[in-house]
Write a protein that holds these residues in place. Structure first.
Motif, short mmCIF file in Angstrom:
data_model
loop_
_atom_site.label_atom_id
_atom_site.label_comp_id
_atom_site.label_asym_id
_atom_site.label_seq_id
_atom_site.Cartn_x
_atom_site.Cartn_y
_atom_site.Cartn_z
N GLN A 168 0.85 -1.19 0.00
CA GLN A 168 0.00 0.00 0.00
C GLN A 168 0.89 1.24 0.00
OE1 GLN A 168 -2.87 0.37 3.23
NE2 GLN A 168 -4.23 1.55 1.91
N LEU A 169 0.72 2.07 -1.02
CA LEU A 169 1.52 3.27 -1.19
C LEU A 169 0.65 4.50 -0.98
CD1 LEU A 169 3.42 2.20 -4.44
CD2 LEU A 169 4.20 1.97 -2.08
N SER A 170 1.03 5.36 -0.05
CA SER A 170 0.28 6.58 0.23
C SER A 170 0.71 7.71 -0.70
CB SER A 170 0.48 7.01 1.69
OG SER A 170 0.07 5.98 2.57
N ASP A 171 -0.17 8.70 -0.89
CA ASP A 171 0.14 9.88 -1.72
C ASP A 171 0.73 9.47 -3.06
OD1 ASP A 171 -0.66 11.58 0.39
OD2 ASP A 171 1.31 11.39 1.32
N SER A 190 -0.97 15.99 -5.77
CA SER A 190 -2.29 16.49 -5.39
C SER A 190 -3.06 17.05 -6.58
CB SER A 190 -2.15 17.57 -4.31
OG SER A 190 -1.59 17.04 -3.13
N ARG A 233 -4.41 14.15 -8.64
CA ARG A 233 -5.52 13.51 -7.94
C ARG A 233 -6.78 14.35 -8.08
NH1 ARG A 233 -8.97 15.50 -3.88
NH2 ARG A 233 -9.79 13.77 -2.65
N TYR A 244 -6.32 1.99 -7.09
CA TYR A 244 -6.05 3.35 -6.64
C TYR A 244 -7.36 3.94 -6.11
CZ TYR A 244 -5.18 8.37 -6.74
OH TYR A 244 -5.09 9.70 -6.40
N GLU A 252 -7.84 4.25 1.57
CA GLU A 252 -7.40 5.60 1.90
C GLU A 252 -7.31 6.46 0.64
OE1 GLU A 252 -7.21 6.61 4.84
OE2 GLU A 252 -7.02 4.79 6.07
N ASP A 253 -7.67 7.72 0.77
CA ASP A 253 -7.63 8.64 -0.37
C ASP A 253 -6.21 8.77 -0.91
OD1 ASP A 253 -8.53 10.61 -2.19
OD2 ASP A 253 -7.91 12.20 -0.81
N ASN A 254 -6.08 8.75 -2.26
CA ASN A 254 -4.81 8.92 -2.96
C ASN A 254 -3.80 7.84 -2.58
OD1 ASN A 254 -3.06 10.06 -4.80
ND2 ASN A 254 -2.34 11.68 -3.42
N SER A 255 -4.29 6.62 -2.36
CA SER A 255 -3.38 5.50 -2.07
C SER A 255 -3.54 4.42 -3.14
CB SER A 255 -3.65 4.91 -0.69
OG SER A 255 -4.90 4.24 -0.66
#
Length: 538
Positions: free
Chosen positions: A330-333, A337, A340, A448, A486-489
């Motif tokens: 799992q990769l965040s951000d 921005s 996204r 995503y 999670e958002d943007n993950s």
């Protein structure tokens, strides 16, 4: 040396060493099953944190309302040779000079206080695991034997619910009470299925294993269903037996309960038999579902138990199975921005073009089937307008993903993709992404997640099921890991893994409240022809 004051009647008010001030405020450890537990620590040992670590997550959760409160006050007698004294309701009930014993006693007494103080649940001494949507309960006070059997069931894939209490609600469902599992005083750390990060769902009671007496050479317990099958639960109930509550428990659980009664079995052999006979019952139930012999799952469970445990000769123990957790990354951000935001704006702009999602049927074509999947998908051509946001970053993480997922190198083929929206009630049942020949070359699945801020839905978790590795092959297990969207993950996992999208619950019917996701698959391409011995391709 620890000692217990068993009279529970000593008036603390007459003890000159017990001092109470008006400014003392007890610290709440949490509320569970309607009972709030508080502690007033006058020892300086930091008892609140230590005791909290020994309590089940169901008890230390916040946000619940309390109908009863129990408060423990712990004080020190004589600082030079400290003795710790616990007071409840103005009575000193326990004393020790060993801090570790103090923490252990507090945790166990809190368990009993919650069990006795809960107004809406019935607590039964014993262990519980979940398997194939049913609860298996081992009632009784033989803590060591129960813990050994629970641990073996968990090692074979069952979901850990408790080794201390079976907690029954008024509908006869079993709720978790996941105290840290210990065997011979040693906390077990290899039972990865003790998952405190997700809520263990209440389960219907399917089987009771009532054991007593020394183990027999061959385990052949009697099989009971219907009348009197709930007696072992009654015998192990915590506290005084309220006739109304007792009658309700018996009336609710007996019609759908199978009880195996006999001597204590060998944990290894019994665990295999118990899980296998539940599997057999589900298969039998499915086969007869549309016939006059269908009955309920209880009928099939009782029949499977009698067949498996009383056949001549006794069936051999199931071969050892190895449970493998599905790996994931799992990769965040994952996206900048601005990218996204552009993707979200694009999805909202073309709301009207989202169509019902399909599943690949036997013919290899996409068919809408709301029993298997409920979501909406943006047409491929419209999604291609923003695909350039993904291709570079996605290919950049491929080598890392292969390594972390343990997937050998493969020649990269096409990169399949789609953008979906899960609205109210959206879901996708357990499946694999390689279940049809048209999808057989998928190797790595990627999802995503993105949504407006704040998120206006709950649920929609990605559930990655574990895998049984047996001498004859692999199959999906009944245990899982939960991944929060999670958002943007970005989440990556093997395409061969069983997984599902849990039901989505939105705050409104507005499209913007949906769970948005871009799902992508790395396909394996054609492998190059091996070079001939002279270095030329034949």
């Amino acid at each position: 040396m620890a000692r217990t004051r068993t009279d529970r009647g000593h008036d603390v008010g007459h003890n000159p060493w017990m001092v109470t001030t008006q400014t003392e405020v007890p610290q709440s450890l949490g509320v569970g099953y309607g009972v709030e537990v508080q502690i007033l620590d006058r020892t300086g040992l930091g008892l609140a944190g230590q005791v909290r670590a020994a309590l089940p997550p169901e008890l230390i959760a916040s946000g619940s309302s309390a109908t009863a409160v129990v408060t423990y006050a712990v004080s020190v007698v004589d600082e030079t040779a400290p003795e710790y004294v616990v007071t409840v309701d103005g009575l000193d009930v326990y004393a020790t000079n060993v801090p570790e014993a103090l923490v252990d006693w507090l945790a166990r007494d809190i368990d009993t206080a919650v069990a006795r103080g809960c107004a809406d649940m019935t607590f039964v001494h014993g262990g519980v695991v979940g398997w194939r949507g049913l609860a298996i309960v081992i009632p009784g006070r033989e803590a060591r034997a129960i813990s050994h059997l629970v641990a073996e069931l968990v090692r074979r894939g069952a979901i850990y619910y408790s080794d201390r209490f079976a907690v029954l609600d008024r509908q006869g469902r079993i709720h978790p009470y996941r105290v840290p599992l210990e065997i011979d005083g040693i906390r077990q750390r290899d039972l990865r299925l003790i998952q405190n990060d997700v809520i263990a769902e209440p389960l219907p009671l399917g089987m009771v294993l009532a054991c007593g007496g020394p183990p027999a050479d061959v385990w052949r317990p009697s099989v009971r269903s219907g009348r009197r099958s709930a007696l072992p639960l009654v015998d192990a109930m915590v506290g005084p037996r309220d006739d109304t509550r007792l009658a309700n428990v018996v009336a609710v659980v007996e019609p759908t309960l199978v009880t195996l009664q006999g001597p204590w079995p060998d944990p290894v052999g019994a665990a295999a038999h118990l899980l296998d006979l539940v599997d057999e019952a589900h298969v039998s139930y499915a086969v007869h579902a549309l016939t006059e012999e269908a009955g309920g799952i209880t009928d099939h469970l009782a029949r499977a138990a009698r067949t498996r445990l009383h056949s001549e000769p006794a069936r051999p123990t199931t071969p050892f199975r190895r449970l493998i957790a599905t790996p994931y990354v799992q990769l965040s951000d994952f996206l900048p921005s601005a990218d996204r935001d552009q993707l979200l704006e694009h999805a909202l702009r073309w709301e009207a073009e989202f169509a019902e999602s399909g599943v690949v049927g036997m013919t290899g074509k996409n068919n809408v089937d709301h029993d298997a999947r409920k979501s909406r998908t943006l047409p491929p051509g419209r999604f291609e307008e923003v695909w350039d946001l993904f291709e570079g970053p996605l290919r950049g993480v491929l080598a890392y993903a292969r390594k972390e997922l343990g997937i050998d190198w493969f020649p990269l083929g096409k990169l399949e993709r789609q953008l979906t929206a899960h609205g109210p009630g959206g879901f996708f049942v357990p499946h694999v992404d390689t279940g049809h020949p048209v999808a057989a070359t998928r190797r790595i699945s990627c999802v995503y997640y993105f949504h407006p801020t704040p998120r206006r839905y709950h649920g929609g978790e990605l559930r990655l099921y574990d895998t049984w590795d047996t001498p004859t092959g692999t199959t999906g297990a009944a245990s899982w890991t939960t991944v929060t969207p999670e958002d943007n993950s970005l989440v990556l996992f093997p395409s061969t893994a069983f997984h599902e999208v849990r039901p989505v619950h939105t705050e409104s019917d507005a499209f913007a409240d949906s769970r948005f996701a871009v799902t992508m698959w790395f396909h394996e391409g054609e492998r190059p022809e091996p070079a001939s011995s002279d270095g030329l391709t034949p």
